[in-house]
Write a protein that holds these residues in place. Sequence first.
Motif, PDB file in Angstrom:
ATOM      1  N   GLN A   1       0.898  -1.579  -0.365  1.00  0.00           N
ATOM      2  CA  GLN A   1       0.033  -0.106   0.208  1.00  0.00           C
ATOM      3  C   GLN A   1       0.727   0.981  -0.250  1.00  0.00           C
ATOM      4  O   GLN A   1       1.716   1.186  -0.160  1.00  0.00           O
ATOM      5  CB  GLN A   1      -0.411  -0.124   1.341  1.00  0.00           C
TER       6      GLN A   1
ATOM      7  N   HIS B   1       2.570   3.907   1.856  1.00  0.00           N
ATOM      8  CA  HIS B   1       3.232   3.866   3.231  1.00  0.00           C
ATOM      9  C   HIS B   1       4.081   5.363   3.305  1.00  0.00           C
ATOM     10  O   HIS B   1       4.641   5.364   2.380  1.00  0.00           O
ATOM     11  CB  HIS B   1       3.279   3.098   3.754  1.00  0.00           C
TER      12      HIS B   1
ATOM     13  N   ASP C   1       6.146   3.545   8.276  1.00  0.00           N
ATOM     14  CA  ASP C   1       5.076   2.708   8.360  1.00  0.00           C
ATOM     15  C   ASP C   1       6.038   1.391   7.645  1.00  0.00           C
ATOM     16  O   ASP C   1       5.265   0.135   8.149  1.00  0.00           O
ATOM     17  CB  ASP C   1       4.403   3.198   7.236  1.00  0.00           C
TER      18      ASP C   1
ATOM     19  N   ASP D   1       5.783  -1.336   9.952  1.00  0.00           N
ATOM     20  CA  ASP D   1       4.911  -3.415   9.414  1.00  0.00           C
ATOM     21  C   ASP D   1       5.636  -3.919   9.132  1.00  0.00           C
ATOM     22  O   ASP D   1       5.431  -5.377   8.125  1.00  0.00           O
ATOM     23  CB  ASP D   1       3.639  -2.657   8.987  1.00  0.00           C
TER      24      ASP D   1
END
Length: 137
Positions: A53, A55, A59, A63
């Motif tokens: 995604q 980011h 992030d 993540d």
Amino acid sequence: RDHDIHLRMLVPLADLLNWSPTPNVRCASVNNAYECRTTQTVEAGAALTTEYQKHTPMDFLFDYGFVPTKGLSCEPLPPDPEAKLASVKADVAAVKLKLRNHGHHESRGDLILNVLYHRRRCLQDHLGIVDNDDPDL
């Protein structure tokens, strides 16, 4: 009653896809299933990649455990971008000093610096600042 439900979960096989800003696989929910399809011819043995995604660097770091150098989103602008830029520049200097004084742990130090460099670039772009003398950009 219908509700939009957003879940974060491991998806077998899809979780094996590598990240790329120019992916060769697109995944999406289709008819109550999760479907991944190649978007171009992929040679045998080549990596299958997806974009995850959009980011921010932070992030990605938290993540996924890495910070890419392309295809990143900027964080929402703070109320005072000039002050934030000064703070980010101070953080860069502090991280560099700590790495120099305590030995450079390359992967961890580079990840932290990449996050800070990206923040700095986003703020400078927003403020219209071109810093050609900065060796980190």
